[in-house]
Design an enzyme around this catalytic site. Structure first.
Site, short mmCIF file in Angstrom:
data_model
loop_
_atom_site.label_atom_id
_atom_site.label_comp_id
_atom_site.label_asym_id
_atom_site.label_seq_id
_atom_site.Cartn_x
_atom_site.Cartn_y
_atom_site.Cartn_z
N ASN A 120 -19.77 11.05 36.06
CA ASN A 120 -21.08 11.30 36.71
C ASN A 120 -21.37 10.12 37.62
O ASN A 120 -21.77 9.05 37.16
CB ASN A 120 -22.17 11.44 35.64
N TRP A 121 -21.13 10.34 38.90
CA TRP A 121 -21.34 9.23 39.86
C TRP A 121 -22.81 8.95 40.10
O TRP A 121 -23.15 7.95 40.70
CB TRP A 121 -20.67 9.57 41.20
N LYS A 122 -23.68 9.85 39.71
CA LYS A 122 -25.13 9.72 40.01
C LYS A 122 -25.31 9.50 41.51
O LYS A 122 -24.58 10.05 42.31
CB LYS A 122 -25.76 8.61 39.17
N HIS A 141 -29.73 16.70 32.74
CA HIS A 141 -29.40 15.29 32.51
C HIS A 141 -30.70 14.54 32.19
O HIS A 141 -31.75 14.87 32.73
CB HIS A 141 -28.71 14.69 33.74
N GLU A 148 -31.90 11.87 33.16
CA GLU A 148 -32.61 11.34 34.34
C GLU A 148 -33.38 12.45 35.05
O GLU A 148 -34.45 12.22 35.61
CB GLU A 148 -31.62 10.63 35.27
N GLU A 203 -26.10 13.17 24.90
CA GLU A 203 -26.29 11.86 25.53
C GLU A 203 -27.57 11.22 24.99
O GLU A 203 -28.67 11.50 25.49
CB GLU A 203 -26.42 12.02 27.04
N GLY A 210 -26.52 4.09 30.40
CA GLY A 210 -26.66 3.00 31.37
C GLY A 210 -27.19 1.71 30.77
O GLY A 210 -27.56 0.80 31.50
N SER A 233 -22.83 5.05 27.86
CA SER A 233 -22.04 3.81 27.91
C SER A 233 -20.64 3.97 27.31
O SER A 233 -20.14 3.05 26.65
CB SER A 233 -22.81 2.66 27.24
N GLY A 260 -20.89 7.69 33.07
CA GLY A 260 -21.60 7.24 34.25
C GLY A 260 -20.97 5.99 34.83
O GLY A 260 -19.99 6.04 35.58
N GLY A 261 -21.51 4.83 34.46
CA GLY A 261 -21.08 3.55 35.04
C GLY A 261 -19.57 3.37 35.09
O GLY A 261 -19.01 2.98 36.12
C1 PEP Z 1 -24.55 9.46 32.25
O1 PEP Z 1 -25.07 9.21 33.32
O2 PEP Z 1 -24.47 10.63 31.90
C2 PEP Z 1 -24.05 8.36 31.43
C3 PEP Z 1 -23.59 8.62 30.25
O3 PEP Z 1 -24.11 7.09 31.99
P1 PEP Z 1 -23.44 5.76 31.38
O4 PEP Z 1 -22.02 6.09 31.03
O5 PEP Z 1 -23.53 4.76 32.49
O6 PEP Z 1 -24.22 5.38 30.19
#
Ligand code: PEP
Length: 255
Positions: free
Chosen positions: A9-11, A97, A99, A169, A175, A214, A235-236
């Site tokens: 997930n590049w966001k 999601h 966010e 999640e 994040g 994470s 994500g990250g």
């Molecule tokens: C996400 O955005 O779905 C996510 C899990 O981010 P991260 O891996 O950065 O926690």
């Protein structure tokens, strides 16, 4: 056997060129995804066509959008329909999601409508669910996750989950660098599966439930070893080819 999925997930990150380079680097590594394993890239809307053309020759690679609207077309300035996403080669879409839920007010009802609209457009929704830190501390994790699942189940019915993926999640882990322990995640994954199995044993057993929060190279293998964790939404760590590839490798080597 359930498919292991590594979903990036590049966001709202990366320039077009950086995104293209990242996809090149991941694809050039020629990770030997097995028959039942997938890598999915949830990229920003303007990069969907580029991403789709990058992965088009690759059997186990797919492109996802990060959101879609609940309506088919019309005066909804700034929104994108499921049909538009399908038109540019998108196969999956993130729905709900955290966010979207917290920053853009995608409530339970709207999230369920988006799930339905995505499927009607031929997309496979990746439904994200999860509790906040306070909800966990108050012992409300199951209640919250159940309400998020139930809103969708009530609207579309259990059969719709034949063509869907779920991502658990925990909001407190997204994040933040905090990760649920494999055991903490497994408890909720097993709960989600049990809830679906109550409606239909086969569908509950077959659905893939990803962990997100994470996930990184260092913790991927232990999370993916859990019996009800069928991959990761990342994500990250998906913004760097080396770390995303390490997670893909962990997925390839997991159960
Ligand atoms: C996400 O955005 O779905 C996510 C899990 O981010 P991260 O891996 O950065 O926690």
């Amino acid at each position: 056997m359930r498919k292991q999925i590594a979903a990036a997930n590049w966001k709202m990150n990366l320039t077009y060129q950086q995104g293209e380079q990242l996809l090149d680097d991941v694809l050039n590594a020629k990770i030997a995804l097995k028959e039942n394993q997938l890598a999915i890239f949830a990229v920003p809307f303007p990069y969907l066509i580029m991403a789709n053309s990058e992965i088009t020759e690759e059997k186990n690679y797919f492109v996802a959008a990060q959101n879609c609207y609940s309506k088919k077309s019309g005066a909804f300035t700034g929104e994108v329909s499921g049909a538009m996403l399908a038109d540019v080669g998108c196969q999956y879409v993130l729905i709900g999601h955290s966010e979207r839920r917290s920053l853009f007010h995608d409530d339970l009802a709207l999230t369920a409508l988006k799930f339905k609209a995505a499927q009607e457009a031929g997309l496979i929704p990746i439904l994200c669910v999860g509790e906040t830190q306070t909800q966990r501390e108050n012992g409300e994790t199951e209640k919250v996750v159940n309400a998020q699942l139930d809103a969708v189940l009530t609207l579309v019915g259990i059969n719709a989950f034949k063509q869907a993926v779920i991502a658990y999640e925990p909001v407190w882990a997204i994040g933040t660098g905090l990760t649920a322990t494999p055991e903490q995640a497994q408890v909720v994954h097993a709960y989600i599966r049990a809830q679906l199995m109550k409606n239909n044993v086969d569908i509950g057993r077959a659905i893939r439930i990803l962990y997100g929060g994470s996930m990184k190279a260092e913790n991927a293998a232990s999370l993916l070893a859990m019996p009800d964790i069928d991959g990761g939404l990342i994500g990250g760590a998906s913004l760097d080819a080396t770390s995303f590839l390490a997670i893909c490798t962990a997925a390839v080597n997991s159960k």
